[in-house]
Design a protein around this motif. Structure first.
Motif, mmCIF file in Angstrom:
data_model
loop_
_atom_site.group_PDB
_atom_site.id
_atom_site.type_symbol
_atom_site.label_atom_id
_atom_site.label_comp_id
_atom_site.label_asym_id
_atom_site.label_seq_id
_atom_site.Cartn_x
_atom_site.Cartn_y
_atom_site.Cartn_z
ATOM 1 N N MET A 1 4.815 -23.571 -12.546
ATOM 2 C CA MET A 1 4.637 -23.452 -11.097
ATOM 3 C C MET A 1 4.016 -22.084 -10.746
ATOM 4 O O MET A 1 4.362 -21.075 -11.355
ATOM 5 N N THR A 2 3.109 -22.080 -9.772
ATOM 6 C CA THR A 2 2.497 -20.809 -9.385
ATOM 7 C C THR A 2 3.522 -19.938 -8.667
ATOM 8 O O THR A 2 4.241 -20.429 -7.801
ATOM 9 N N ASP A 3 3.569 -18.678 -9.049
ATOM 10 C CA ASP A 3 4.475 -17.753 -8.368
ATOM 11 C C ASP A 3 3.744 -17.124 -7.182
ATOM 12 O O ASP A 3 2.863 -16.296 -7.349
ATOM 13 N N LEU A 4 4.111 -17.584 -5.986
ATOM 14 C CA LEU A 4 3.415 -17.089 -4.795
ATOM 15 C C LEU A 4 3.867 -15.680 -4.405
ATOM 16 O O LEU A 4 3.299 -15.049 -3.519
ATOM 17 N N GLY A 5 4.911 -15.209 -5.090
ATOM 18 C CA GLY A 5 5.402 -13.856 -4.794
ATOM 19 C C GLY A 5 4.528 -12.762 -5.383
ATOM 20 O O GLY A 5 4.629 -11.610 -5.003
ATOM 21 N N THR A 6 3.668 -13.112 -6.341
ATOM 22 C CA THR A 6 2.785 -12.094 -6.921
ATOM 23 C C THR A 6 1.340 -12.544 -6.790
ATOM 24 O O THR A 6 1.049 -13.740 -6.824
ATOM 25 N N VAL A 7 0.443 -11.588 -6.613
ATOM 26 C CA VAL A 7 -0.989 -11.894 -6.533
ATOM 27 C C VAL A 7 -1.724 -10.869 -7.391
ATOM 28 O O VAL A 7 -1.171 -9.802 -7.684
ATOM 29 N N PRO A 8 -2.940 -11.163 -7.806
ATOM 30 C CA PRO A 8 -3.692 -10.143 -8.564
ATOM 31 C C PRO A 8 -3.806 -8.865 -7.747
ATOM 32 O O PRO A 8 -3.946 -8.926 -6.517
ATOM 33 N N LYS A 9 -3.727 -7.724 -8.435
ATOM 34 C CA LYS A 9 -3.723 -6.433 -7.748
ATOM 35 C C LYS A 9 -4.956 -6.257 -6.848
ATOM 36 O O LYS A 9 -4.889 -5.645 -5.789
ATOM 37 N N HIS A 10 -6.095 -6.835 -7.296
ATOM 38 C CA HIS A 10 -7.314 -6.611 -6.515
ATOM 39 C C HIS A 10 -7.323 -7.388 -5.193
ATOM 40 O O HIS A 10 -8.225 -7.239 -4.391
ATOM 41 N N PHE A 11 -6.293 -8.229 -4.954
ATOM 42 C CA PHE A 11 -6.174 -8.887 -3.643
ATOM 43 C C PHE A 11 -5.699 -7.898 -2.568
ATOM 44 O O PHE A 11 -5.760 -8.192 -1.387
ATOM 45 N N LEU A 12 -5.147 -6.774 -2.991
ATOM 46 C CA LEU A 12 -4.508 -5.852 -2.028
ATOM 47 C C LEU A 12 -5.243 -4.522 -1.926
ATOM 48 O O LEU A 12 -5.858 -4.073 -2.893
ATOM 49 N N SER A 13 -5.160 -3.925 -0.756
ATOM 50 C CA SER A 13 -5.752 -2.596 -0.556
ATOM 51 C C SER A 13 -4.913 -1.545 -1.280
ATOM 52 O O SER A 13 -3.682 -1.601 -1.254
ATOM 53 N N ASP A 14 -5.597 -0.579 -1.906
ATOM 54 C CA ASP A 14 -4.876 0.518 -2.573
ATOM 55 C C ASP A 14 -4.033 1.305 -1.572
ATOM 56 O O ASP A 14 -2.995 1.856 -1.899
ATOM 57 N N LYS A 15 -4.541 1.342 -0.345
ATOM 58 C CA LYS A 15 -3.866 2.175 0.665
ATOM 59 C C LYS A 15 -2.415 1.758 0.859
ATOM 60 O O LYS A 15 -1.537 2.604 1.015
ATOM 61 N N VAL A 16 -2.164 0.435 0.880
ATOM 62 C CA VAL A 16 -0.796 -0.006 1.200
ATOM 63 C C VAL A 16 0.205 0.322 0.104
ATOM 64 O O VAL A 16 1.406 0.226 0.303
ATOM 65 N N GLU A 17 -0.311 0.717 -1.073
ATOM 66 C CA GLU A 17 0.603 1.109 -2.150
ATOM 67 C C GLU A 17 1.229 2.465 -1.882
ATOM 68 O O GLU A 17 2.209 2.841 -2.503
ATOM 69 N N HIS A 18 0.616 3.219 -0.976
ATOM 70 C CA HIS A 18 1.061 4.594 -0.795
ATOM 71 C C HIS A 18 2.101 4.782 0.302
ATOM 72 O O HIS A 18 2.432 5.884 0.665
ATOM 73 N N PHE A 19 2.550 3.691 0.897
ATOM 74 C CA PHE A 19 3.655 3.829 1.844
ATOM 75 C C PHE A 19 4.481 2.552 1.853
ATOM 76 O O PHE A 19 4.043 1.509 1.375
ATOM 77 N N THR A 20 5.699 2.678 2.407
ATOM 78 C CA THR A 20 6.595 1.522 2.450
ATOM 79 C C THR A 20 6.703 1.031 3.897
ATOM 80 O O THR A 20 6.205 1.678 4.808
ATOM 81 N N GLU A 21 7.374 -0.097 4.064
ATOM 82 C CA GLU A 21 7.624 -0.574 5.433
ATOM 83 C C GLU A 21 8.520 0.415 6.159
ATOM 84 O O GLU A 21 9.245 1.186 5.537
ATOM 85 N N SER A 22 8.505 0.344 7.482
ATOM 86 C CA SER A 22 9.314 1.256 8.281
ATOM 87 C C SER A 22 10.807 1.071 7.993
ATOM 88 O O SER A 22 11.336 -0.035 8.076
ATOM 89 N N VAL A 23 11.466 2.177 7.661
ATOM 90 C CA VAL A 23 12.915 2.134 7.421
ATOM 91 C C VAL A 23 13.652 1.969 8.765
ATOM 92 O O VAL A 23 14.673 1.287 8.849
ATOM 93 N N ILE A 24 13.094 2.574 9.814
ATOM 94 C CA ILE A 24 13.727 2.472 11.140
ATOM 95 C C ILE A 24 13.817 1.004 11.563
ATOM 96 O O ILE A 24 14.871 0.519 11.981
ATOM 97 N N ARG A 25 12.699 0.309 11.459
ATOM 98 C CA ARG A 25 12.692 -1.105 11.854
ATOM 99 C C ARG A 25 13.576 -1.950 10.922
ATOM 100 O O ARG A 25 14.240 -2.879 11.353
ATOM 101 N N GLU A 26 13.601 -1.595 9.633
ATOM 102 C CA GLU A 26 14.453 -2.306 8.683
ATOM 103 C C GLU A 26 15.935 -2.145 9.066
ATOM 104 O O GLU A 26 16.724 -3.085 8.951
ATOM 105 N N MET A 27 16.302 -0.965 9.545
ATOM 106 C CA MET A 27 17.702 -0.749 9.910
ATOM 107 C C MET A 27 18.112 -1.612 11.098
ATOM 108 O O MET A 27 19.267 -2.013 11.216
ATOM 109 N N THR A 28 17.148 -1.916 11.988
ATOM 110 C CA THR A 28 17.455 -2.834 13.090
ATOM 111 C C THR A 28 17.754 -4.229 12.537
ATOM 112 O O THR A 28 18.683 -4.901 12.984
ATOM 113 N N ARG A 29 16.990 -4.646 11.522
ATOM 114 C CA ARG A 29 17.261 -5.952 10.900
ATOM 115 C C ARG A 29 18.632 -5.932 10.222
ATOM 116 O O ARG A 29 19.404 -6.884 10.321
ATOM 117 N N GLN A 30 18.957 -4.832 9.548
ATOM 118 C CA GLN A 30 20.265 -4.701 8.885
ATOM 119 C C GLN A 30 21.406 -4.754 9.904
ATOM 120 O O GLN A 30 22.442 -5.357 9.653
#
Ligand code: GLN
Length: 402
Positions: A1-30
């Motif tokens: 079965m294809t794993d939709l959770g992973t994609v080839p690295k070249h599908f993604l911008s290098d820029k997004v590797e250099h930061f994470t999602e907002s912790v502030i917004r994540e804490m609202t979800r928590q």
């Protein structure tokens, strides 16, 4: 079965590797997940002013439902110009110097995209509101951090070292990002500090981008000063502000950037292709909100002062060491008395076991270890919410190291 959770690295911008999602917004979800009281993300849990809400309803009923002018409804731009004159003595041309955006968040990133080239450097005081790091990276610039040092004395202010700031400036520096009143520290930059920053901006030919979203929330007779009002700065400052915090409408997403015409032109181009425009009826309501009488702003500040004075003793009592904020609606604390492994372990325990969500200090620093002994609480909440949080936090007393 294809794993939709992973994609080839070249599908993604290098820029997004250099930061994470907002912790502030994540804490609202928590907070929602664990049924905790949300003292994490800075938004009010009380109603917006009735006249401001009424104006929005009327605007929708009155068929202001199509695009406003891309760079902002004339009524709102004129109201912004009037306010900047009234509060800070700054003369702004609403036709050529204002861009209304989808929140100050868009105003900040549209500005950085409009001014930064690759290899440009942007100076940022640290701890910083977490968006500024990713904003710089997305705009191709390199953030350079300058430390705000916590006060030694209970009542002191966060300070920076003049030499350290000077070292951060050189020929690649494009801009300095200021945030006063400051999130998360509550620092309000003094005139002397702003003049020092002004002198460096002029000497190194650098822009100031100043986020003043908490302009009207200051305490203990502390004065908010816009750096654009200082001699020599009008031509090199982008002032960012919005409706969210002053009128308790964080979900409306209406903010703006005020800049000299040539910079405004560039910001307007970026803004147009990013979002076309901010919500038209809410801009109209915003024009009305900016016309509220002076008493509105006095009571906003005094209500928040009262909330600050309510939460700080409860936090101290529970074992947090509070850095007293002079403005904005957050209190940064030191958690050294408890013996948690770090700030993340502390906020995890708080949200899961105590039932109060807060933001780990590390999310305001470039290197997580720097914020490992700090946690931020937002107090823009109803008194009863703060009292309920205080009751829960009291449980922490037993955890303190003897
Ligand atoms: N400024 C607010 C905070 O720091 C939230 C902003 C946001 O999440 N968009 O909590």
């Amino acid at each position: 079965m294809t794993d939709l959770g992973t994609v080839p690295k070249h599908f993604l911008s290098d820029k997004v590797e250099h930061f994470t999602e907002s912790v502030i917004r994540e804490m609202t979800r928590q907070a929602a997940l664990h049924g905790a009281i949300n003292l994490a993300q800075g938004f009010p849990d009380f109603p917006a002013p009735p006249e401001v809400k009424r104006a929005a309803v009327e605007a929708i009923g009155g068929e202001l439902n199509q695009y406003a002018i891309t760079w902002g409804a004339p009524n709102l731009r004129h109201a912004i110009a009037r306010q900047m004159k009234a509060w800070q003595g700054i003369t702004v041309n609403p036709e050529t110097e204002i861009t209304v955006c989808c929140g100050s968040t868009e105003a900040m990133i549209a500005t950085l995209l409009a001014i930064c080239n690759r290899e440009d450097e942007v100076v940022i005081f640290e701890p910083f509101y977490e968006n500024y790091g990713p904003d710089s990276i997305l705009s191709g610039a390199k953030p350079v951090f300058v430390r705000l040092h916590p006060p030694e004395a209970q009542d002191g202010d966060w300070t920076f070292d003049e030499r350290e700031l000077r070292t951060a400036f050189h020929n690649r520096t494009k801009a300095i990002v200021l945030n006063t009143p400051n999130n998360p520290t509550g620092k309000v930059f003094t005139r002397d500090e702003l003049e020092l920053i002004r002198d460096l901006c002029v000497e190194f030919n650098v822009l100031a981008i100043t986020d003043e979203i908490y302009e009207h929330i200051t305490y203990d007779a502390t004065e908010h000063i816009s750096i654009a009002s200082l001699a020599g700065m009008a031509e090199r400052t982008v002032t960012i502000n919005g409706l969210s915090k002053t009128y308790s409408v964080t979900g409306w997403r209406v903010g703006w950037a005020v800049a000299p015409p040539a910079i405004t032109n560039a910001i307007r181009k970026v803004h147009d292709f990013l979002t076309v425009g901010a919500p038209a009826p809410l801009q109209e309501a915003g024009a009305g909100a900016l016309g509220l009488p002076a008493g509105y702003y006095q009571s906003l500040a005094s209500v928040y002062a009262e909330r600050r004075n309510r939460i700080m003793p409860a936090l101290e009592e529970a074992g947090f060491r509070c850095y007293r904020p002079r403005g904005a609606y957050y209190v940064m604390t030191d958690i050294g008395a408890f013996g948690f492994a770090d700030d993340v372990a502390c906020t995890k325990y708080l949200v899961e076991e105590v039932g109060v969500a807060a933001v780990p200090g590390s999310s305001f620093y470039n290197h997580p270890r720097e914020g490992a002994q700090q946690v931020r609480f937002a107090f823009c909440k109803r008194p009863e919410t703060l009292d309920r949080a205080a009751e829960r936090l009291a449980k922490l007393r037993d955890l303190r190291k003897r």
